[in-house]
Write a protein that holds these residues in place. Structure first.
Motif, PDB file in Angstrom:
ATOM      1  N   ALA A  35     -25.088  36.121-123.690  1.00 13.04           N
ATOM      2  CA  ALA A  35     -25.298  37.032-122.565  1.00 13.04           C
ATOM      3  C   ALA A  35     -23.954  37.404-121.963  1.00 13.04           C
ATOM      4  CB  ALA A  35     -26.160  36.350-121.503  1.00 13.04           C
ATOM      5  N   GLN A  36     -23.867  38.587-121.397  1.00 13.54           N
ATOM      6  CA  GLN A  36     -22.642  38.956-120.682  1.00 13.54           C
ATOM      7  C   GLN A  36     -22.701  38.259-119.322  1.00 13.54           C
ATOM      8  OE1 GLN A  36     -21.713  40.763-117.928  1.00 13.54           O
ATOM      9  NE2 GLN A  36     -23.556  41.845-117.267  1.00 13.54           N
ATOM     10  N   THR A  37     -21.581  37.637-118.910  1.00  9.98           N
ATOM     11  CA  THR A  37     -21.626  36.852-117.666  1.00  9.98           C
ATOM     12  C   THR A  37     -20.477  37.167-116.693  1.00  9.98           C
ATOM     13  OG1 THR A  37     -20.834  34.980-119.009  1.00  9.98           O
ATOM     14  CG2 THR A  37     -23.127  34.953-118.346  1.00  9.98           C
ATOM     15  N   GLU A  38     -20.029  38.414-116.676  1.00 12.90           N
ATOM     16  CA  GLU A  38     -19.184  38.887-115.573  1.00 12.90           C
ATOM     17  C   GLU A  38     -17.756  38.322-115.580  1.00 12.90           C
ATOM     18  OE1 GLU A  38     -20.686  41.160-112.977  1.00 12.90           O
ATOM     19  OE2 GLU A  38     -22.082  41.420-114.619  1.00 12.90           O
ATOM     20  N   SER A  39     -17.053  38.554-114.461  1.00 12.02           N
ATOM     21  CA  SER A  39     -15.620  38.247-114.374  1.00 12.02           C
ATOM     22  C   SER A  39     -15.337  36.973-113.575  1.00 12.02           C
ATOM     23  CB  SER A  39     -14.925  39.416-113.668  1.00 12.02           C
ATOM     24  OG  SER A  39     -13.684  39.008-113.143  1.00 12.02           O
ATOM     25  N   GLY A  99     -31.747  45.012-123.068  1.00 13.26           N
ATOM     26  CA  GLY A  99     -30.835  45.914-122.355  1.00 13.26           C
ATOM     27  C   GLY A  99     -29.976  46.675-123.347  1.00 13.26           C
ATOM     28  N   GLY A 100     -28.775  47.058-122.910  1.00 12.50           N
ATOM     29  CA  GLY A 100     -27.850  47.719-123.841  1.00 12.50           C
ATOM     30  C   GLY A 100     -28.404  48.982-124.464  1.00 12.50           C
ATOM     31  N   GLY A 101     -29.102  49.774-123.663  1.00 11.36           N
ATOM     32  CA  GLY A 101     -29.745  50.991-124.158  1.00 11.36           C
ATOM     33  C   GLY A 101     -28.793  52.019-124.741  1.00 11.36           C
TER      34      GLY A 101
HETATM   35  N1  AG3 Z   1     -23.292  45.999-119.557  1.00 11.81           N
HETATM   36  C1  AG3 Z   1     -22.701  46.015-118.268  1.00 11.81           C
HETATM   37  C2  AG3 Z   1     -21.635  45.031-117.999  1.00 11.81           C
HETATM   38  C3  AG3 Z   1     -21.346  44.971-116.539  1.00 11.81           C
HETATM   39  C4  AG3 Z   1     -20.308  45.934-116.085  1.00 11.81           C
HETATM   40  N2  AG3 Z   1     -20.034  45.746-114.701  1.00 11.81           N
HETATM   41  C5  AG3 Z   1     -19.284  46.559-113.952  1.00 11.81           C
HETATM   42  N3  AG3 Z   1     -18.671  47.559-114.509  1.00 11.81           N
HETATM   43  N4  AG3 Z   1     -19.183  46.341-112.660  1.00 11.81           N
HETATM   44  C6  AG3 Z   1     -22.694  46.905-120.432  1.00 11.81           C
HETATM   45  C7  AG3 Z   1     -23.619  47.675-121.237  1.00 11.81           C
HETATM   46  C8  AG3 Z   1     -22.923  48.095-122.468  1.00 11.81           C
HETATM   47  N5  AG3 Z   1     -23.804  48.149-123.584  1.00 11.81           N
END
Ligand code: AG3
Length: 276
Positions: free
Chosen positions: A187-191, A83-85
């Motif tokens: 991994a990113q895991t939200e709030s 991800g992270g495009g």
């Molecule tokens: N990835 C998204 C994180 C989630 C954001 N959620 C939201 N705003 N509801 C970020 C990509 C950055 N490279």
């Protein structure tokens, strides 16, 4: 005329940003992609009307999703980004001199194209010779590559639609298998304010697969709650006890991450601890 972008962060809560100009809007096979020039945050990337990143606060997220793990592993050489495009994570990874190869697997070509055109500050790492960009499905990629990566970064969108698979047990097992014997993933895991059950679910899943699982946090003003979490699953190295190299970290020229922030990011408030 005033133009405003709004994201429904929950069914009952919205964030609104005043927009100077819509720079791009397109529909890819996967999602609606837009680039907005906002007054408070500068250029902003949204996917399906959800804020992904922007010029003003992107450094926090991108430094934390990369450097915490890269400084926990003693000698990371090969890194995978799923991800992270937009390129923000890759930009931070290539700051590390010891990195030999970064494989970046992004499913949506349009996001990469938009990043190159509208976010040169984020996508500059794409030019680094160590970086290979694959437009492909990250889930498939980890299944097909076993025992190769020192670190895997999952820079996904929210757990809805195409990203749901990136938060599931099968995927975390494939990530485990794609890592070297002392590898780790972040991994990113939200709030914890608005997605607490996801944090509990991911933690339970990761602790059943990885010897070590650690939650850490940072402040991202444009994400729901402003308080954002990341989860690390590690086969061997522990971010809590690792000796941090001050000189090496200073050379990264970061704006949020530092040795002190590395330590403090793992200090969890009681209401967050309760989720684990
Ligand atoms: N990835 C998204 C994180 C989630 C954001 N959620 C939201 N705003 N509801 C970020 C990509 C950055 N490279």
């Amino acid at each position: 005329m005033e133009v405003w972008f709004t994201e429904d962060q929950t069914k009952h809560l919205r964030i609104g940003c005043r927009v100077r100009e819509v720079l791009f809007s397109g529909q890819s096979p996967f999602q609606k992609v837009a680039v907005l020039d906002t007054v408070e945050f500068g250029r902003m990337l949204t996917l399906d009307n959800v804020i992904q990143t922007n010029i003003k606060d992107e450094f926090v997220y991108h430094e934390m999703i990369t450097h915490v793990g890269l400084n926990t592993h003693p000698n990371p050489k090969k890194v995978l980004v799923i991800g992270g495009g937009d390129g923000g994570a890759v930009r931070e990874i290539v700051k590390h001199k010891g990195i030999e190869k970064v494989v970046h697997v992004e499913i949506d070509q349009m996001v990469i194209d938009v990043a190159k055109k509208f976010f040169p500050e984020l996508s500059s790492g794409f030019e680094d010779p160590r970086v290979e960009i694959l437009v492909d499905d990250g889930i498939k990629h980890v299944k097909e590559n076993k025992g190769v990566y020192d670190m895997i970064i999952v820079d996904s969108t929210d757990p809805v639609g195409p990203a749901v698979g990136l938060f599931g047990e099968e995927f975390y097992r494939s990530v485990f298998d794609a890592l070297t014997e002392d590898g780790l993933f972040v991994a990113q895991t939200e709030s914890p304010f608005f997605n607490s059950s996801l944090i509990t679910q991911v933690t339970t899943t990761i602790s059943g697969i990885y010897p070590l699982n650690r939650l850490f946090w940072a402040v991202v003003p444009t994400y729901p709650g402003g308080y954002w979490t990341f989860t690390m699953g590690s086969k061997k190295h522990d971010p809590l006890t690792v000796e941090l190299n001050q000189g090496k970290i200073a050379a990264l020229k970061t704006k949020w991450y530092s040795p002190e922030v590395h330590r403090s990011a793992f200090v969890l408030q009681p209401f967050v601890k309760e989720l684990l």
